[in-house]
Design an enzyme around this catalytic site. Structure first.
Site, mmCIF file in Angstrom:
data_model
loop_
_atom_site.group_PDB
_atom_site.id
_atom_site.type_symbol
_atom_site.label_atom_id
_atom_site.label_comp_id
_atom_site.label_asym_id
_atom_site.label_seq_id
_atom_site.Cartn_x
_atom_site.Cartn_y
_atom_site.Cartn_z
ATOM 1 N N HIS A 33 -18.978 4.666 2.385
ATOM 2 C CA HIS A 33 -17.852 5.562 2.218
ATOM 3 C C HIS A 33 -16.558 5.057 2.867
ATOM 4 O O HIS A 33 -15.463 5.287 2.374
ATOM 5 C CB HIS A 33 -18.235 6.903 2.834
ATOM 6 C CG HIS A 33 -17.158 7.926 2.808
ATOM 7 N ND1 HIS A 33 -16.673 8.448 1.631
ATOM 8 C CD2 HIS A 33 -16.466 8.536 3.788
ATOM 9 C CE1 HIS A 33 -15.735 9.333 1.900
ATOM 10 N NE2 HIS A 33 -15.568 9.402 3.204
ATOM 11 N N LEU A 91 -7.544 10.608 7.342
ATOM 12 C CA LEU A 91 -6.234 11.086 6.876
ATOM 13 C C LEU A 91 -5.310 11.230 8.079
ATOM 14 O O LEU A 91 -4.134 10.867 8.043
ATOM 15 C CB LEU A 91 -6.395 12.420 6.146
ATOM 16 C CG LEU A 91 -7.357 12.425 4.946
ATOM 17 C CD1 LEU A 91 -7.351 13.790 4.256
ATOM 18 C CD2 LEU A 91 -6.990 11.346 3.935
ATOM 19 N N HIS A 149 -21.835 7.714 4.323
ATOM 20 C CA HIS A 149 -21.621 9.165 4.321
ATOM 21 C C HIS A 149 -22.885 9.874 3.836
ATOM 22 O O HIS A 149 -23.446 9.505 2.808
ATOM 23 C CB HIS A 149 -20.444 9.487 3.392
ATOM 24 C CG HIS A 149 -19.855 10.830 3.617
ATOM 25 N ND1 HIS A 149 -20.577 11.983 3.445
ATOM 26 C CD2 HIS A 149 -18.622 11.216 4.005
ATOM 27 C CE1 HIS A 149 -19.799 13.023 3.720
ATOM 28 N NE2 HIS A 149 -18.606 12.577 4.070
ATOM 29 N N GLY A 172 0.508 3.714 3.975
ATOM 30 C CA GLY A 172 1.657 2.941 3.484
ATOM 31 C C GLY A 172 2.762 3.831 2.933
ATOM 32 O O GLY A 172 3.955 3.567 3.146
ATOM 33 N N ARG A 219 -21.700 11.779 10.926
ATOM 34 C CA ARG A 219 -22.191 11.182 9.677
ATOM 35 C C ARG A 219 -23.298 10.156 9.885
ATOM 36 O O ARG A 219 -24.244 10.095 9.109
ATOM 37 C CB ARG A 219 -21.019 10.504 8.966
ATOM 38 C CG ARG A 219 -20.038 11.511 8.488
ATOM 39 C CD ARG A 219 -18.803 10.880 7.910
ATOM 40 N NE ARG A 219 -17.947 11.955 7.430
ATOM 41 C CZ ARG A 219 -16.770 11.778 6.877
ATOM 42 N NH1 ARG A 219 -16.295 10.565 6.733
ATOM 43 N NH2 ARG A 219 -16.061 12.799 6.465
ATOM 44 N N GLY A 254 0.824 -1.207 0.000
ATOM 45 C CA GLY A 254 0.000 0.000 0.000
ATOM 46 C C GLY A 254 0.853 1.249 0.000
ATOM 47 O O GLY A 254 1.841 1.343 0.743
#
Ligand SMILES: Cc1cc2nc3c(=O)[nH]c(=O)nc-3n(C[C@H](O)[C@H](O)[C@H](O)COP(=O)(O)OP(=O)(O)OC[C@H]3O[C@@H](n4cnc5c(N)ncnc54)[C@H](O)[C@@H]3O)c2cc1C
Length: 672
Positions: free
Chosen positions: A436, A476, A301, A80, A365, A75
């Site tokens: 999502h 993230l 989502h 990764g 969400r 990845g």
């Protein structure tokens, strides 16, 4: 050993073991229960000192010895890519793999809205503890405290690291980094680069990775798909990969293996994930003994472009950041079919602002998705088929001016206009929830090590930080935390006991793994059935969405398990895969992935069936409060489900990791 399912095994055919029709059986007879498990790596000190303590106690590898130690990283997304760059820079020999033609095409590039960090730049009360608290609460008290606290703690470093790499985060007029808000929080802590945050962060990680490739510490294998894990003496020691352009089956060996292979939302066929996202790397490791954590926890989502027809193969996300300024509404009356602009204010229902006044359009969400489903189920949905709600920017444009809105969200508006043919500056966007993200993944401890020694798992591929619902802009953050700041310490601790005895392709474990891969490919190519791989994938997706999607019930999940078992049987007798192995063959690639999705789908439904409570994104129809909110049962279900592969024809084994909350009080979530 062959990994091709043996269709004559009793699981599918012999009544009494696991009957094909599961309606009549007790959920318990679909699985067995093993011993409880626990994370043993987080030090037993106050939570704000755990990571410091772990780093200090972790064994080190001196720079000269690092050159003798090797790591395979599957990845090249944010998790990764950042891990490979950092470990390469530290001096280890890294072998990096991805199935795209370039590491920077990993799905992370699609991330739009932003990345969280507890910098408190807005001076609005943010702190490490608040980010930790929001994440635990947002995950509906189903995440492990130690890991989440560390995530919040290292979040600020990520921003510094990325700024140093030149990531062009949005800035305010005065030059300081700008922030916006995402769902489930009352502070502004989301850093962003217009609607392309993932792309910019990935370019940062990618250039760091390329630097190491040029320096010779990282060897990059693009267009390689990992199809098996090689375990020697109980440790992860290598992988079997297929060169996707030539079909060659290769073995690669190392002292440790990292899987950073992303999420498995495409088990639903339609999702916002890139078309290639799949579960094969983690599923193959699961079949080799790695426990799979909370497979049923899926994030739906709320702000995606609605499905437009039967031939669609991909859904598009409209970033959550749009909920900072867009207002969500439906007509008060289901009979009202007027154009949105002709519906007067008093005849609109801004239902999130009405039901959840404290958080309004910025509820998490899971809550926003369910609320959209509810108003559509009431017959008040908009657009074709009534499966849509409005996301309206009229107020924002009036308040801020079109230019300001364009500067913040321009690329998202353009994307919407290109896909729908409608101009969102003039008419409200139509949105509907879609699959999502997957909070489930391989179970890992505090060191991000799976239940197989030497196999580490990072990013969306592990289950670790988000509990039953991930807050926006936290994926993230987690991927980069894992790759830049956690793995470099914990892998070093593992490798300090290496190098491990040399292994090569003649080792029986490697020979066996290669044979299993070849067997499976040969079987797929020889079946010559009548149905395309996509038709199976689509059917699986329908089953998963209908019964294991936004709302799940005992009855529905049983139907799904029965149908998935039939589908698996049909797949292995009637799939048609054209072409050969010795060429670029996307049908073959997809066939292998769909075969794994089918097995995963069954486990997801069993996991969902076992969890007779609603929590986060997992809404069980039988478990809701009087006003229709998710109702948890902490007395029975405050645990992580960590599933052990039961073998082809066997039952999966449930291990529970009990969740203990020492620093956050478990409460029924309320965003009202
Ligand atoms: C449209 C969209 C927008 C999003 N926006 C945001 C956002 O604004 N903020 C946020 O925090 N999160 C966001 N997310 C979620 C976030 O983007 C992902 O969770 C995250 O990027 C996953 O990163 P990763 O490194 O774990 O995996 P990925 O980026 O998916 O990378 C997976 C890597 O593994 C490789 N791989 C997989 N299987 C194999 C195999 N068998 N063999 C070899 N290689 C393999 C792939 O080639 C790839 O390199 C968004 C997600 C989507 C779908």
């Amino acid at each position: 050993m062959t990994t091709t399912p043996d269709l004559d095994t009793p699981d599918l055919d012999t009544p009494g073991l696991i009957p094909p029709d599961v309606n009549s059986v007790d959920a318990d007879s679909l699985y067995t229960v093993g011993d409880d498990i626990a994370d043993t790596k987080a030090p037993n000190v106050p939570i704000d000192r755990r990571w410091e303590e772990r780093k200090f106690k972790a064994k080190l590898v001196n720079p000269a010895n690092r050159r003798k130690l090797s790591i395979i990283i599957v990845g090249t997304g944010l998790a990764g890519g950042s891990a490979a760059a950092t470990l390469g820079e530290a001096g280890y020999q890294v072998e990096s793999f991805c199935y795209q033609d370039s590491p920077r095409r990993a799905h992370s590039i699609a991330a739009q809205g932003g990345i969280n960090a507890a910098k408190n730049y807005r001076n609005d009360g943010d702190s490490t503890y608040r980010l930790f608290y929001d994440t635990v609460k947002g995950g509906d008290f189903r995440a492990r405290e130690s890991n989440v606290y560390r995530l919040a703690e290292v979040s600020a470093n990520i921003i510094d690291q990325c700024v140093a790499q030149g990531v062009p985060f949005a800035r305010e007029y005065g030059g300081l980094l700008d922030n916006r808000s995402f769902g489930g929080v009352q502070v502004s802590r989301t850093f962003y680069a217009r609607g392309q945050t993932g792309q910019q962060l990935l370019i940062g990680a990618y250039q760091a990775l390329e630097r190491q490739i040029a320096a010779g510490t990282v060897t990059m294998h693009t267009r390689h798909e990992m199809l098996e894990l090689i375990i020697v003496d109980g440790r992860a020691r290598g992988i079997v990969a297929r060169d996707m352009t030539t079909g060659e089956i290769e073995t690669h060996f190392a002292d440790a293996v990292v899987l950073a292979s992303g999420g498995y939302g495409n088990v639903f066929f339609l999702s916002t994930n890139a078309m290639g996202c799949n579960v094969t790397a983690t599923w193959r490791a699961h079949r080799k003994g790695a426990l799979f954590g909370n497979p049923c926890y899926t994030q739906i989502h709320p702000t995606c472009i609605p499905v437009s027809g039967d031939y669609q193969s991909k859904l598009t996300l409209m970033s959550e950041s749009l909920r900072n300024d867009g207002r969500i509404w439906v007509p008060k009356s289901g009979e009202d079919k007027r154009d949105a602009r002709q519906i007067p204010e008093e005849e609109r229902d801004y239902y999130l602002e009405r039901i959840y006044p404290a958080f309004g359009n910025l509820v998490p969400r899971d809550i926003a998705s369910r609320a959209a489903k509810n108003v559509c189920d009431e017959g008040r949905g908009v657009g074709p088929g009534g499966l849509g709600v409005y996301l309206d920017f009229a107020d924002a444009i009036q308040r801020l001016g079109r230019k300001a809105v364009e500067a913040k969200y321009g690329n998202l508006f353009d994307m919407y206009a290109q896909i729908t043919g409608e101009n969102p500056y003039e008419t409200p966007m139509r949105i509907y929830p879609a699959v999502h993200y997957t909070m489930g993944g391989l179970w890992v401890d505090y060191d991000l090590e799976s239940s197989i020694p030497g196999l580490f798992v990072a990013g969306e591929a592990n289950f670790s930080d988000h509990g039953a619902n991930r807050l926006g802009a936290s994926a993230l953050m987690q991927g980069l935390a894992d790759g830049y700041f956690v793995l470099p310490y914990t892998i070093a601790n593992y490798l300090a006991d290496g190098p491990y005895p040399k292994v090569d392709a003649t080792h029986p474990a490697a020979v066996q793994a290669v044979e299993a891969v070849k067997d499976r490919i040969d079987t797929l190519l020889s079946l010559n059935g009548s149905r395309t791989v996509d038709s199976f994938h689509k059917e699986l997706g329908h089953i998963m969405w209908d019964y294991c999607g936004m709302e799940r019930s005992d009855e529905g999940l049983r139907k799904a398990i029965t149908r998935i078992r039939e589908l698996r049987k049909e797949f292995w007798s009637d799939v048609r895969v054209l072409g050969t192995n010795e060429e670029l063959n996307q049908a073959l690639e997809r066939a292998g992935r769909v075969a794994d999705f089918i097995e995963l789908g069954e486990l997801m439904c069993i996991d969902a069936l076992v969890r007779r409570e609603s929590c986060g994104g997992h809404f069980r129809a039988e478990s809701q409060t009087e006003d229709g909110e998710a109702l948890r049962h902490d007395d029975e279900f405050a645990f992580v489900s960590a599933w052990e592969w039961g073998g082809d024809g066997g039952k999966p084994v449930l291990h529970k990791e009990q969740l203990v909350y020492e620093y956050v009080e478990m409460k029924q979530r309320s965003y009202k």
